[in-house]
Design a protein around this motif. Structure first.
Motif, short mmCIF file in Angstrom:
data_model
loop_
_atom_site.label_atom_id
_atom_site.label_comp_id
_atom_site.label_asym_id
_atom_site.label_seq_id
_atom_site.Cartn_x
_atom_site.Cartn_y
_atom_site.Cartn_z
N GLN A 60 46.15 103.85 68.49
CA GLN A 60 44.60 104.03 68.62
C GLN A 60 43.98 104.98 67.79
O GLN A 60 42.83 104.77 67.05
N ILE A 61 44.64 106.16 67.61
CA ILE A 61 43.94 107.23 66.93
C ILE A 61 43.97 106.72 65.56
O ILE A 61 42.94 107.08 64.85
N ALA A 62 45.02 106.16 64.94
CA ALA A 62 45.07 105.70 63.59
C ALA A 62 43.92 104.88 63.18
O ALA A 62 43.37 104.89 62.31
N LEU A 63 43.66 103.81 64.11
CA LEU A 63 42.46 102.81 63.89
C LEU A 63 41.22 103.51 64.02
O LEU A 63 40.26 103.23 63.14
N GLN A 64 40.95 104.41 64.86
CA GLN A 64 39.83 104.85 64.92
C GLN A 64 39.40 105.79 63.98
O GLN A 64 38.39 105.82 63.70
N LEU B 162 45.78 97.28 61.52
CA LEU B 162 46.78 96.85 62.21
C LEU B 162 47.75 98.19 62.69
O LEU B 162 48.35 98.45 61.49
N ALA B 163 48.17 98.48 63.77
CA ALA B 163 49.21 99.71 63.96
C ALA B 163 49.93 99.27 65.18
O ALA B 163 49.68 98.95 66.28
N ALA C 162 44.49 109.95 59.13
CA ALA C 162 44.86 109.40 60.56
C ALA C 162 46.19 110.04 60.89
O ALA C 162 46.29 110.41 62.21
N HIS C 163 46.93 110.60 59.91
CA HIS C 163 48.27 111.14 60.15
C HIS C 163 47.82 112.46 61.06
O HIS C 163 48.52 113.12 61.76
N THR D 74 35.11 96.10 65.65
CA THR D 74 36.00 95.63 66.92
C THR D 74 37.04 96.63 67.41
O THR D 74 37.65 96.34 68.14
N ILE D 75 37.04 97.77 66.85
CA ILE D 75 37.73 98.76 67.20
C ILE D 75 37.41 99.43 68.47
O ILE D 75 36.18 99.65 68.85
#
Length: 303
Positions: free
Chosen positions: A49-53, A34-35, A81-82, A266-267
């Motif tokens: 979105q970028i973090a989760l992907q 979760l972000a 992710a960062h 589910t991303i």
């Protein structure tokens, strides 16, 4: 490996929903994320979105079907992710970078690990009691730990996040050996800031996750009023390796029927435009429902 999971996100009183959530899994490992994209900076939903992907793609690449080492993986993935968020801003010559919080729960071999950066939280409940909770990377939390007065301290001010100009601070915890019936909640501050911890624990202890999550989200929106923040929650109940004839009926995800190299997620795909806008609330709900149904059909075909 078997678990039930329910996820829900509501826009609240904001113009757009900058929260993102989802989960992915293989036969032997599962990761829940979760972000919460940060307001006051551009494209918060893009950062989330970028973090989760990024986390999901790393998991897919390294979990074959399990990770060699969980904690080092989480550290590498969060840093990646960062870096992806910063790279996104640099490629578009943005004056300020998109920023987001992140909380991730990863289960492998019946053991739970988690990592978080910012003030999105993870709760672990067992037998009606709160077993563990993340500590926010906020000045309020830091001063509260050392007994300093909190008057005048803004709860929303964080000292770290993904996408900032400095290297993010994040905490990795675990392993925690899970027991059947343990429940885990990931949520944005839109929920926990409007619903007390004891109420969160009670709701999840007394009800299945599919009933508790909507109740908590609705309660947070009601308490938050007209200016309520985005409220997002993802909860799961751990069933370990138990096999039940009614698994399909009560919505459990059974991973041990997947092929050895199987991967499901589910991303959402990157449907966001770089200039903002993002997906509206209905589109997020529709995407979550469609992906969950597709995963259940895929698992059903392998049985």
């Amino acid at each position: 490996m078997k678990f039930s999971v329910f996820q829900l996100s509501r826009i609240g009183g904001r113009e757009k929903n900058e929260d993102r959530m989802g989960y992915c899994f293989t036969r032997e490992a599962s990761m829940f994320m979760l972000a919460d994209g940060m307001g006051g900076h551009p494209e918060g939903e893009m950062a989330a979105q970028i973090a989760l992907q990024t986390m999901s793609s790393r998991f897919q690449r390294e979990a074959k079907p399990r990770l060699p080492e969980v904690a080092p993986f989480l550290s590498r993935a969060v840093k990646a992710a960062h870096q992806q968020i910063v790279r996104h801003a640099s490629a578009r010559a943005m004056l300020d970078t998109p920023r987001t919080t992140l909380v991730v729960a990863l289960i492998q071999g019946g053991q739970l690990y988690w990592v978080h950066c910012g003030d999105s939280r993870l709760y672990v409940m067992r037998g009606g009691q709160l077993l563990a909770r993340t500590r926010d990377h906020s000045y309020v939390e830091a001063q509260n730990r050392v007994g300093m007065p909190l008057k005048g301290v803004n709860r929303n001010v964080l000292f770290t996040c993904l996408g900032s100009a400095v290297r993010p601070v994040f905490d990795i915890s675990g392993p925690l050996l899970l027991r059947e019936g343990d429940k885990i909640l990931l949520c944005s501050d839109g929920l926990w800031s409007c619903v007390e911890d004891k109420r969160i624990v009670l709701a999840l202890s007394e009800n299945p996750v599919a009933k508790a999550v909507p109740e908590l989200v609705d309660e947070a929106l009601k308490n938050g009023g007209a200016h309520a923040d985005n409220v997002t929650a993802l909860a799961l109940e751990w069933e370990g390796s138990s096999h039940r004839a009614d698994a399909a009926k009560d919505g459990f995800t059974q991973t041990d029927t997947m092929s050895l190299e199987g991967f499901a997620s589910t991303i959402q795909s990157d449907d966001l435009e770089p200039t903002g806008g993002g997906l509206d609330e209905r589109a997020i709900d529709r995407s979550i429902e469609e992906i969950n149904q597709a995963i259940q059909r895929s698992i059903g075909r392998r049985r």
